[in-house]
Design an enzyme around this catalytic site. Structure first.
Site, short mmCIF file in Angstrom:
data_model
loop_
_atom_site.label_atom_id
_atom_site.label_comp_id
_atom_site.label_asym_id
_atom_site.label_seq_id
_atom_site.Cartn_x
_atom_site.Cartn_y
_atom_site.Cartn_z
N ASP A 14 0.81 -1.23 0.00
CA ASP A 14 0.00 0.00 0.00
C ASP A 14 0.84 1.27 0.00
O ASP A 14 0.42 2.30 0.52
CB ASP A 14 -0.99 -0.01 1.20
CG ASP A 14 -1.74 -1.31 1.29
OD1 ASP A 14 -2.29 -1.73 0.27
OD2 ASP A 14 -1.74 -1.93 2.37
N GLN A 231 2.08 -6.18 -3.39
CA GLN A 231 2.48 -6.33 -1.98
C GLN A 231 3.85 -5.66 -1.80
O GLN A 231 4.09 -4.66 -2.45
CB GLN A 231 2.50 -7.81 -1.53
CG GLN A 231 1.12 -8.46 -1.50
CD GLN A 231 0.65 -8.92 -2.86
OE1 GLN A 231 1.36 -9.63 -3.55
NE2 GLN A 231 -0.55 -8.56 -3.25
N ASP A 340 2.45 14.47 2.77
CA ASP A 340 1.38 15.46 2.99
C ASP A 340 0.43 15.05 4.11
O ASP A 340 -0.20 15.90 4.73
CB ASP A 340 0.59 15.67 1.68
CG ASP A 340 0.15 14.35 1.07
OD1 ASP A 340 1.03 13.55 0.68
OD2 ASP A 340 -1.07 14.08 1.01
#
Ligand code: IMP
Length: 430
Positions: A14, A231, A340
């Site tokens: 991710d 992954q 951010d």
């Protein structure tokens, strides 16, 4: 002759691979997936729209680019069919520029059932699998009992399918799993199987190729190939936090076996890390935060699984793990995503070493899962500034650049770009 460039996750997944592949695609002719399957969820955002891909490479939105599903990937026909339909609804017709390896293995409905049965049998030691059938399908591949895409075209396909299904049902009995309770969505195993079998027709309409020849021919012709990882290094079957890992080689070496290219044909290796760290599913995570900072990272970073919707565990960036991933992968360039998310933080931390059983170390120990690990946290001043106005790397606030510089020093790898929003236009190359 050209080489295959590689793009990989360096943490627990991710990190933003889909987005970075999408940004890099204009520089390549071919985008190829080499491992994993529908456990992946690669998110791309552009023109105010969000797209999530599971099996299909992230170059698919560029119609002049060829996308290849390599032999190392697992294909679940019904999920594939759904992805194709979703693309068509968005005006993307992938039949001409998506090729599948005949050697890629299939995920059967009963692989998904066995995934659930295995997890149930583990009780409190569950891996937290995405339940897409990954472990059982790779098990069959290694046991030499799997079914491959090329088999769909053979006269005895149905016979092979029924034999494997019967074996799986027998395994469910051994695991004391009640198959009648199994559901995919609202569907029973039998209902799902009907849809799965019908989806095989979708696969048959695509070009089924010997992708190892195709990729090597592309390289001989000087075409540029990008291998898209799924992954990440810390979920690798050999080098990740075993057994809390996925069932494939997610690292650069996986490109060789998952596409059929020789190690000498690997070019640049681009690794992605978030400016912090997340993990979904069970397993060790030394820098995990259980406090408000952790939940802020989760909320601000929209840290919910793209495949399962599960909230991700969040913590500070873990340098020993990142350095380990850079070593195993041979990373030549780093991408850093999502700084951010920490724009409002007064201070930002980085784990530079661990204390384990009273000893300091910067290495990942064999006992990673069993021991208590205390992270050494180095503190940095927050940048306390929106990044949306930054148009180049040098526009980034000085405090953020100090943090990024420390990542380079600690890993010994140069950062080539920073991503400051989910949109494809907000990747600032150095
Ligand atoms: P499986 O690959 O579905 O069996 O899941 C094994 C472990 O890898 C679980 O902890 C999953 O949460 C994790 N995992 C699998 N795929 C991904 C992914 O694409 N991103 C993040 N974690 C993943």
């Amino acid at each position: 002759m050209s080489k295959v460039d590689v793009l990989l996750g360096l943490q627990w997944g991710d990190e933003g691979k889909g987005k970075i592949v999408d940004v890099l695609t204009p520089n390549y002719d071919v985008i190829a997936r080499f491992q994993g399957g529908p456990n992946a969820g690669h998110t791309l955002e552009f023109n105010g729209m969000k797209h999530v891909l599971h099996i299909i490479p992230s170059g698919i939105f560029h119609k002049e680019k060829i996308n290849v599903i390599g032999n190392g990937v697992l294909v679940e026909p019904f999920i594939f069919d759904q992805e194709i339909n979703d693309l068509r609804k968005k005006g993307v017709e992938p039949t001409e520029n998506l090729f599948l390896s005949k050697k890629a293995h299939l995920i059967l409905p009963t692989h998904r059932m066995l995934d659930a049965a295995n997890e149930q049998s583990k009780g409190s030691n569950k891996i937290g699998s995405t339940l897409k059938g990954i472990g059982p399908a790779y098990t069959d591949k290694i046991a030499r009992t799997g079914i491959r895409i090329g088999d769909i075209m053979e006269f005895d396909f149905r016979e092979k399918y029924e034999m494997l299904k019967a074996q799986h049902l027998q395994m469910a009995v051994t695991l004391k799993y009640d198959v009648s309770q199994f559901r995919i969505g609202d569907l029973t195993l039998e209902e799902y199987e009907q849809k799965w079998l019908a989806s095989l027709d979708t696969i048959k309409k695509f070009r089924l190729i010997n992708s190892e020849y195709f990729i090597n021919k592309c390289l001989d012709e000087g075409k540029k190939v990008l291998a898209e990882g799924a992954q990440a290094a810390m979920l690798d079957i050999d080098f990740g936090t075993y057994p809390f890992v996925t069932s494939s080689n997610t690292i650069t070496a996986g490109v060789c076996t998952g596409l059929g290219v020789a190690p000498s044909k690997i070019g640049r290796v681009m690794g992605i890390t978030k400016a912090y760290c997340t993990r979904v599913g069970a397993g060790p995570f030394p820098t995990e935060l259980f406090d408000e900072t952790g939940s802020t990272l989760c909320q601000q970073g929209h840290e919910y699984g793209a495949t399962t919707g599960r909230p991700r565990r969040c913590g500070w960036i873990d340098i020993p793990a990142l350095r380990y991933a850079c070593m195993i992968d041979g990373v030549t360039d780093l991408f850093v995503t999502k700084p951010d998310v920490m724009n409002n933080f007064d201070e930002v931390k980085m784990c530079t070493a661990y204390t384990i059983n009273g000893k300091d170390t910067t290495e990942i120990p064999f006992e990673y899962n069993q021991v208590e690990i205390t992270p050494h946290l180095k503190s940095f001043k927050g940048w306390k500034q929106e990044l949306s106005g930054c148009k180049s790397y040098n526009d980034l606030p000085a405090n953020l650049r100090t943090f990024l510089y420390e990542i380079e020093q600690q890993t010994g790898v140069n950062i080539c770009a920073v991503s400051i929003s989910p949109d494809r236009k907000d990747v600032l190359f150095k």
